[in-house]
Design a protein around this motif. Sequence first.
Motif, short mmCIF file in Angstrom:
data_model
loop_
_atom_site.label_atom_id
_atom_site.label_comp_id
_atom_site.label_asym_id
_atom_site.label_seq_id
_atom_site.Cartn_x
_atom_site.Cartn_y
_atom_site.Cartn_z
N VAL A 198 0.83 -1.20 0.00
CA VAL A 198 0.00 0.00 0.00
C VAL A 198 0.86 1.25 0.00
O VAL A 198 0.68 2.17 -0.82
N TYR A 199 1.81 1.30 0.93
CA TYR A 199 2.64 2.50 1.05
C TYR A 199 3.52 2.69 -0.18
O TYR A 199 3.77 3.81 -0.61
N GLY A 200 3.97 1.58 -0.76
CA GLY A 200 4.74 1.67 -2.00
C GLY A 200 3.94 2.32 -3.11
O GLY A 200 4.47 3.10 -3.92
N GLY A 201 2.65 2.02 -3.17
CA GLY A 201 1.80 2.65 -4.16
C GLY A 201 1.65 4.15 -3.92
O GLY A 201 1.69 4.94 -4.86
N LEU A 202 1.50 4.53 -2.67
CA LEU A 202 1.38 5.96 -2.35
C LEU A 202 2.65 6.71 -2.72
O LEU A 202 2.59 7.82 -3.25
N LEU A 203 3.81 6.10 -2.44
CA LEU A 203 5.09 6.73 -2.79
C LEU A 203 5.27 6.80 -4.30
O LEU A 203 6.02 7.65 -4.80
N ASN A 204 4.59 5.93 -5.02
CA ASN A 204 4.66 5.91 -6.48
C ASN A 204 3.56 6.77 -7.11
O ASN A 204 3.29 6.66 -8.31
N ASN A 205 2.96 7.62 -6.26
CA ASN A 205 1.91 8.55 -6.71
C ASN A 205 0.68 7.84 -7.28
O ASN A 205 0.03 8.33 -8.21
N GLU A 206 0.40 6.68 -6.73
CA GLU A 206 -0.81 5.96 -7.11
C GLU A 206 -1.89 6.18 -6.05
O GLU A 206 -1.59 6.40 -4.88
N ASP A 207 -3.15 6.10 -6.47
CA ASP A 207 -4.24 5.98 -5.52
C ASP A 207 -4.29 4.54 -5.06
O ASP A 207 -3.90 3.62 -5.80
N VAL A 208 -4.77 4.32 -3.84
CA VAL A 208 -4.79 2.96 -3.28
C VAL A 208 -6.12 2.72 -2.57
O VAL A 208 -6.60 3.58 -1.84
N TYR A 209 -6.69 1.54 -2.81
CA TYR A 209 -7.83 1.13 -1.97
C TYR A 209 -7.40 -0.08 -1.15
O TYR A 209 -6.62 -0.92 -1.59
N TYR A 210 -7.90 -0.15 0.07
CA TYR A 210 -7.62 -1.27 0.97
C TYR A 210 -8.96 -1.80 1.47
O TYR A 210 -9.63 -1.16 2.26
N PHE A 211 -9.34 -2.97 1.00
CA PHE A 211 -10.61 -3.60 1.38
C PHE A 211 -10.34 -4.55 2.54
O PHE A 211 -9.61 -5.52 2.39
N SER A 212 -10.89 -4.25 3.70
CA SER A 212 -10.61 -5.05 4.89
C SER A 212 -11.87 -5.75 5.40
O SER A 212 -12.83 -5.11 5.81
N SER A 213 -11.83 -7.08 5.35
CA SER A 213 -12.92 -7.87 5.92
C SER A 213 -12.48 -8.62 7.17
O SER A 213 -13.30 -9.24 7.85
N GLU A 214 -11.19 -8.57 7.48
CA GLU A 214 -10.63 -9.36 8.59
C GLU A 214 -10.20 -8.53 9.79
O GLU A 214 -10.09 -9.06 10.89
N HIS A 215 -9.96 -7.22 9.59
CA HIS A 215 -9.42 -6.40 10.67
C HIS A 215 -10.11 -5.03 10.69
O HIS A 215 -10.50 -4.51 9.63
N PRO A 216 -10.24 -4.43 11.87
CA PRO A 216 -10.75 -3.06 11.94
C PRO A 216 -9.82 -2.10 11.21
O PRO A 216 -8.60 -2.22 11.30
N VAL A 217 -10.38 -1.16 10.50
CA VAL A 217 -9.58 -0.19 9.75
C VAL A 217 -8.67 0.59 10.69
O VAL A 217 -7.51 0.85 10.36
N SER A 218 -9.18 0.96 11.85
CA SER A 218 -8.37 1.73 12.81
C SER A 218 -7.12 0.96 13.21
O SER A 218 -6.05 1.54 13.41
N GLU A 219 -7.23 -0.36 13.31
CA GLU A 219 -6.09 -1.20 13.67
C GLU A 219 -5.04 -1.19 12.56
O GLU A 219 -3.83 -1.10 12.83
N ILE A 220 -5.47 -1.25 11.32
CA ILE A 220 -4.55 -1.24 10.18
C ILE A 220 -3.81 0.09 10.12
O ILE A 220 -2.59 0.13 9.94
N ILE A 221 -4.54 1.18 10.28
CA ILE A 221 -3.92 2.51 10.24
C ILE A 221 -2.90 2.66 11.36
O ILE A 221 -1.79 3.16 11.15
N HIS A 222 -3.26 2.20 12.56
CA HIS A 222 -2.36 2.31 13.71
C HIS A 222 -1.07 1.54 13.47
O HIS A 222 0.03 2.03 13.75
N GLU A 223 -1.18 0.33 12.91
CA GLU A 223 0.01 -0.48 12.65
C GLU A 223 0.90 0.15 11.59
O GLU A 223 2.13 0.11 11.69
#
Length: 254
Positions: free
Chosen positions: A52-77
């Motif tokens: 995900v972060y590699g895409g952001l550094l490459n000036n790409e838009d990124v979507y992250y579809f999460s069905s297994e973890h809370p979004v807040s947990e992913i952002i915090h990590e």
Amino acid sequence: MDYSFDGTGGYRIPTGISGLDVQLGGGVPPGTTILALGEPGANSEMFAKQFVYGGLLNNEDVYYFSSEHPVSEIIHEMEDHKWEVGKHIENGSLQFIDAYGPRFYNVLPKEFTSNLSAKDFLKKGTDSLNLLKSTVMYKRENKYRGVVDSISYFLRAYDLNTVVEAIEIVSSVGKATGAIQLILMTSGMHDAITENNLKHICDGVIEFRLKERGSEIERTIMIRKMRGMIVPNRTISYIITNKGIELETTTRVL
């Protein structure tokens, strides 16, 4: 779309994991859908966050579809690893699709759901597979990449043919738009026929493995296949650091 050129006659999009990009001659072809098949504890989820972060550094838009973890947990990590995602969320270049919270809306205590946004409240009765399809098929103007975390949830909740159809949609949209997409799957959770079906459908397959060696754990990846490319004929060791996953080829180029 303006992709980097690796100088060997083909375009490559960097994954954001430098050691892997070295092994792949600069990255993966546009339109590639990769299955990341990881044993529990092998940290394939961390790989996804670096992707995900590699895409952001490459000036790409990124979507992250999460069905297994809370979004807040992913952002915090991600922020714990100094991958600053807040500004990307604010400017819209990083979009999290929460298919986790709405699944448990009716069973969690009210104090856990009181902060649910109006948008997520409306999604609480939405079929997760339809939400995945609409996420993938959403028209995006800029170059982008995506993560599905994880397909194992859908394999537990839906029949195999229905899930295969959804992955075929993910793959076909990626090929049409040039987006690279990563699908996470837990190794050992599903039968061999199911795993082989998904390995067959996806353009690339990367397996994350653990092995005990005495008192230590050795982590390796195997690039089983990658569309249009000759992949390394050996497993590649990697370690987990505060910077994320580091493959041995980050310091030793073969």
